[in-house]
Write a protein that holds these residues in place. Structure first.
Motif, mmCIF file in Angstrom:
data_model
loop_
_atom_site.group_PDB
_atom_site.id
_atom_site.type_symbol
_atom_site.label_atom_id
_atom_site.label_comp_id
_atom_site.label_asym_id
_atom_site.label_seq_id
_atom_site.Cartn_x
_atom_site.Cartn_y
_atom_site.Cartn_z
ATOM 1 N N THR A 58 0.741 -1.295 0.092
ATOM 2 C CA THR A 58 -0.062 -0.036 0.011
ATOM 3 C C THR A 58 1.009 1.083 -0.127
ATOM 4 N N THR A 59 1.894 1.423 0.711
ATOM 5 C CA THR A 59 2.839 2.378 0.952
ATOM 6 C C THR A 59 3.485 2.641 -0.588
ATOM 7 N N ALA A 60 3.850 1.730 -1.248
ATOM 8 C CA ALA A 60 4.798 1.695 -2.531
ATOM 9 C C ALA A 60 3.560 2.274 -3.618
ATOM 10 N N ALA A 61 2.137 1.710 -3.519
ATOM 11 C CA ALA A 61 1.165 2.068 -4.323
ATOM 12 C C ALA A 61 1.178 3.472 -4.507
ATOM 13 N N LYS A 62 1.210 4.188 -3.199
ATOM 14 C CA LYS A 62 1.251 5.595 -3.105
ATOM 15 C C LYS A 62 2.345 6.403 -3.416
ATOM 16 N N ASP A 63 3.501 5.872 -3.206
ATOM 17 C CA ASP A 63 4.868 6.407 -3.526
ATOM 18 C C ASP A 63 5.487 5.414 -4.104
ATOM 19 N N PRO A 64 5.758 5.059 -5.189
ATOM 20 C CA PRO A 64 6.659 4.226 -6.040
ATOM 21 C C PRO A 64 8.070 4.338 -5.536
ATOM 22 N N VAL A 106 0.441 17.771 1.257
ATOM 23 C CA VAL A 106 -0.372 18.901 2.089
ATOM 24 C C VAL A 106 -1.396 18.789 2.970
ATOM 25 N N PHE A 107 -0.965 19.194 4.043
ATOM 26 C CA PHE A 107 -1.984 18.960 5.200
ATOM 27 C C PHE A 107 -2.785 20.146 5.542
ATOM 28 N N SER A 108 -3.984 19.920 5.822
ATOM 29 C CA SER A 108 -4.840 21.151 6.309
ATOM 30 C C SER A 108 -4.197 21.976 7.346
ATOM 31 N N SER A 109 -4.023 23.342 7.180
ATOM 32 C CA SER A 109 -3.435 23.797 8.486
ATOM 33 C C SER A 109 -4.610 24.496 9.365
ATOM 34 N N ALA A 110 -5.761 24.486 8.878
ATOM 35 C CA ALA A 110 -6.979 25.145 9.478
ATOM 36 C C ALA A 110 -8.153 24.332 9.134
ATOM 37 N N PRO A 111 -9.192 24.326 10.291
ATOM 38 C CA PRO A 111 -10.336 23.377 9.852
ATOM 39 C C PRO A 111 -11.500 24.326 8.955
ATOM 40 N N VAL A 112 -12.132 23.185 8.293
ATOM 41 C CA VAL A 112 -13.221 23.788 7.407
ATOM 42 C C VAL A 112 -14.320 23.208 7.579
ATOM 43 N N PRO A 113 -15.442 24.059 8.182
ATOM 44 C CA PRO A 113 -15.424 25.413 8.408
ATOM 45 C C PRO A 113 -14.882 25.647 9.903
ATOM 46 N N PRO A 160 -1.941 14.233 -1.398
ATOM 47 C CA PRO A 160 -0.769 13.535 -1.200
ATOM 48 C C PRO A 160 0.313 14.039 -2.123
ATOM 49 N N ALA A 161 1.555 13.834 -2.141
ATOM 50 C CA ALA A 161 2.412 13.955 -3.117
ATOM 51 C C ALA A 161 2.289 13.135 -4.347
ATOM 52 N N LYS A 162 2.504 13.839 -5.393
ATOM 53 C CA LYS A 162 2.363 13.207 -6.735
ATOM 54 C C LYS A 162 0.836 13.360 -7.298
ATOM 55 N N GLY A 178 -6.555 28.397 3.124
ATOM 56 C CA GLY A 178 -5.526 29.394 3.039
ATOM 57 C C GLY A 178 -3.872 29.113 2.633
ATOM 58 N N THR A 179 -3.744 28.305 1.951
ATOM 59 C CA THR A 179 -2.409 27.571 1.558
ATOM 60 C C THR A 179 -1.937 28.603 0.640
ATOM 61 N N GLN A 180 -0.865 29.484 0.844
ATOM 62 C CA GLN A 180 -0.347 30.398 -0.105
ATOM 63 C C GLN A 180 0.628 29.793 -0.927
ATOM 64 N N SER A 181 1.411 28.651 -0.816
ATOM 65 C CA SER A 181 2.181 28.195 -1.758
ATOM 66 C C SER A 181 2.626 26.694 -1.451
ATOM 67 N N VAL A 182 3.015 25.999 -2.297
ATOM 68 C CA VAL A 182 3.115 24.658 -2.389
ATOM 69 C C VAL A 182 4.467 24.015 -3.003
ATOM 70 N N GLN A 183 5.032 22.836 -2.759
ATOM 71 C CA GLN A 183 6.041 22.334 -3.446
ATOM 72 C C GLN A 183 5.602 21.674 -4.775
ATOM 73 N N ILE A 184 6.081 21.984 -5.857
ATOM 74 C CA ILE A 184 5.554 21.319 -6.936
ATOM 75 C C ILE A 184 6.772 20.728 -7.752
ATOM 76 N N PHE A 185 6.840 19.691 -8.740
ATOM 77 C CA PHE A 185 7.880 19.359 -9.520
ATOM 78 C C PHE A 185 7.760 20.241 -10.632
ATOM 79 N N THR A 186 8.997 20.779 -10.980
ATOM 80 C CA THR A 186 9.127 21.826 -12.012
ATOM 81 C C THR A 186 9.077 21.221 -13.363
#
Length: 709
Positions: A19-25, A309-316, A436-438, A453-461
């Motif tokens: 299951t781990t590798a299926a999410k992140d090979p 990416v994790f939620s930094s605040a609850p909604v609502p 999740p990543a990817k 309210g996420t301002q920026s994220v890490q993406i693959f170039t």
């Protein structure tokens, strides 16, 4: 199975159950370890034709194994051996043996005993493994532990006996196989009578004895490829595959343009690779994705996340009403029918001064508005009647208005606390995994990130790709005059620019380059400076003005990893890397794809070879086109010598079948054959046509069509 002059080449498939590798090979190391066992200990009798990763899910495991082990038509490549890794222990999620056992038509306890015996010599904890082995249809199946070390030891214990098992399972003549007795079989397998453990000890010397004969890289297996490791080679160059594949600029194979047409090659010096070997080389020499920080905006649609990416605040973030109505305090009895004074109002607007609500009072509330303190339920406005009003002043306009004074609630039944309320975090709890990543970001992803309210994220170039057409005969498609004799309007470049843009990447248009070495070299150097991948069309065949290969090898010092592929269309497709210094002075490698000049060939080879490289750099997984089985809607002719990627339209019929029909003539220069095509059918070579109703694999280039549309 592919027969050579020495011994049969057997086709293996590796199934990683995790299951781990299926999410992140990238977390899986077992596949690479097992590949090395086949390459180093397999006596040059194996090719790893397929690999997949599935979760620890019974149905997923069974579905993939069943797909690999279904009977195949005569002449088609079958999987001779399936090895699984993972899920054979005692953990709650370990269920590989339970998935495999019901699929077996014959069990093979001897293989299980051999693996356990060899492992027990190394550690007593081997008894904690629960391996299963047997045969389904014509395929041998064995289950291995999930740890790379345990998987390697188990496979090494039996690998020298597996060719014999696979040949028998595939229907080979048993009497002929056993002629000469057991001693002969042991000798041919590199075994002695001391059993599996001695075979394991023998593998080191044996692998060195054969390491020079097989240089293909099978480190990556792309699910979009259809023709699995046919090992078609130009035998005039011998069998040292490693030397054939790796061509160095120190010993260029290309024509020397300065020598004139009489000194050029009359046949290609480049070996003919299978599609799968070509894809393996592309994967090996294409860079891994690199991460960068990007501002959250609509421009990120199509990009791939490089981190969770994790939620930094609850909604609502507050208790909110789901409906327009009245906030109430439900009494212990749950009965609310009656007339109530309207004590306050709450609108879907910022507010820091909500009046607490007491039992016996109600507050008018709109959808999305915060609940007043003390309120524990909301009654819909449809379940109420206005009883009385009072005059008041509008808070913003200052005009006199009629305000509700009392309202009757008509609810006859019990009103439950929490009704019509969105509790804090009920949509998105705090600190939960949001994306999740990817993940390839969609418009909904941007909305999700914006909601917390996420301002920026890490993406693959994302990769940059430059495109140019080559040839003195090529003119701009917008040329306003009639063509002169020999001139051809450039349709490749506009087509490829459109395809790249549609896929979410940004191409750089470098126009048309003439058939002059210095002009081509200058343009290629410009392209290499500003892009990760350079894509050219034309100039890859054997003519005196086909200058791409000589320019790469002789002028740029690059390496041509392959210059011919056993396929139709697209035989002269070329893949090369060129050493280059980036703007920081760091040495790197840039990629050049030389696609054929014929329009259909150019687009087919773009989807088959260039798209996986774009996906790999961008972090998209899985790479390449999606593959699925389809039913032929009519007879299809086969090429007698080469596998063909037939342009077709796949339609979903009213009864749910995926039906494939040809787009017509398949000549590689016929650009019209791509119009209306949403798939490439993977057709093996053969003398007889495939019949209506037969199944083949299709690579989807576009959306499936409906029979109703």
């Amino acid at each position: 199975m592919v027969m050579s002059s020495q011994s049969p080449i057997l086709r293996a498939a590796i199934l990683v159950v995790s299951t781990t590798a299926a999410k992140d090979p990238t977390t899986d190391a077992a596949e690479a370890t097992l590949r090395s066992v086949f390459e180093q200990d397999g006596g040059n009798q194996w090719t790893v034709a397929e690999t997949q990763i599935v979760s620890d899910d019974l149905a997923e495991i069974q579905r993939q194994i069943a797909l690999w082990t279904e009977p195949v038509d005569t002449g088609k490549d079958a999987i001779n051996l399936v090895v699984t890794t993972g899920g054979t222990g005692f953990a709650v999620a370990d269920r590989t043996p339970e998935a495999v056992l019901p699929l077996l038509h014959k069990q093979a306890p001897g293989l299980v005993h051999g693996m356990l015996s060899a492992s027990l010599v190394i550690t007593p904890f081997a008894m904690m493994s629960r391996p299963v082995a047997g045969v389904r249809n014509n395929t041998v199946i064995i289950t291995l532990p999930g740890s790379p070390k345990g998987a390697k030891e188990n496979l090494q214990a039996v690998i020298k006996t597996l060719p014999h098992a696979c040949l028998q399972a595939s229907g080979a003549n048993s009497r002929a196989l056993h002629s000469g007795g057991v001693k002969k079989l042991e000798k041919e397998a590199g075994l002695d009578s001391q059993g599996p453990s001695s075979a394991q000890a023998h593998t080191h010397a044996h692998s060195h004895a054969h390491s020079h004969t097989h240089g293909h890289s099978h480190e990556h297996d792309h699910g979009h490829s259809c023709h699995r490791h046919t090992h078609t080679h130009d035998h005039s160059h011998g069998h040292n595959h490693g030397n054939l594949v790796r061509l160095s600029s120190e010993n260029p194979k290309s024509n020397d343009p300065s020598l004139g047409p009489s000194r050029r090659h009359r046949s290609s010096p480049y070996p003919m690779l299978s599609v799968d070997d070509a894809l393996s080389l592309i994967a090996k020499h294409t860079a891994s994705p690199t991460a960068t920080t990007a501002k959250v905006s609509p421009d990120l649609v199509g990009k791939v996340l490089a981190q969770d990416v994790f939620s930094s605040a609850p909604v609502p973030a507050f208790r909110a009403s789901i409906v327009d109505g009245y906030a109430v305090v439900v009494p212990p009895s749950g009965h609310l029918r009656g007339v109530y004074p309207v004590a306050s109002t709450s609108h879907a607007a910022p507010s820091s001064n909500l009046t607490p609500l007491k039992e016996g009072q109600i507050a008018r509330i709109t959808t999305g508005a915060p609940l007043p303190p003390g309120a524990n339920s909301v009654v819909m406005v449809e379940d109420t009647v206005l009883i009385s009003t009072t005059k008041t002043t509008h808070p913003t306009t200052g005009q006199e208005i009629e305000e509700e004074s009392s309202v009757e609630i008509l609810s006859d039944g019990i009103v439950k606390p929490g009704a019509n309320i969105r509790e804090i975090g009920s949509d998105i709890p705090l600190n939960t995994l949001l994306l999740p990543a990817k993940t390839r970001l969609s418009p909904a992803s941007i909305g999700l990130l914006s909601s917390i309210g996420t301002q920026s994220v890490q993406i693959f170039t994302p990769p940059t790709i430059s495109i140019l057409s080559t040839g003195d005969e090529i003119v701009e498609p917008s040329l306003p005059r009639d063509l002169s004799l020999g001139e051809v309007r450039d349709c490749n470049r506009p087509t490829l620019l459109s395809a790249i843009s549609q896929l979410g990447f940004t191409p750089i248009d470098l126009g048309i380059v003439s058939d002059k070495t210095n002009h081509l070299e200058t343009t290629l150097r410009t392209a290499l400076r500003q892009s990760d991948i350079v894509l050219t069309t034309g100039g890859v065949s054997m003519g005196e003005f086909d200058l791409l290969k000589p320019t790469i090898e002789r002028s740029l010092g690059g390496t041509i990893h392959f210059g011919r592929v056993n396929m139709k269309p697209g035989k002269p497709t070329t893949f090369a890397t060129v050493p280059f210094k980036d703007n920081s002075g760091n040495r790197t490698e840039k990629i050049i794809f030389g696609l054929p000049g014929n329009p259909a060939s150019a687009l087919v080879t773009f989807y088959l070879f260039v798209l996986p490289a774009l996906h790999q750099i961008a972090g998209v997984s899985p790479v390449g086109l999606r593959k699925l089985p389809v039913v032929l809607g009519h007879d299809f002719p086969l090429d007698k010598s080469r596998p063909e990627y037939h342009r077709a339209t796949v339609t979903v019929t009213n009864d749910g079948k995926l039906l494939a029909t040809s787009t017509g003539g398949q000549r590689s220069s016929k650009v019209g054959s791509m119009e209306g095509a949403n798939a490439l059918l993977c057709m093996h070579a053969g003398p007889e046509p495939l019949k209506e109703g037969e199944k083949v694999d299709a690579l989807l280039m576009g959306e499936l069509r409906s029979e109703l549309s």
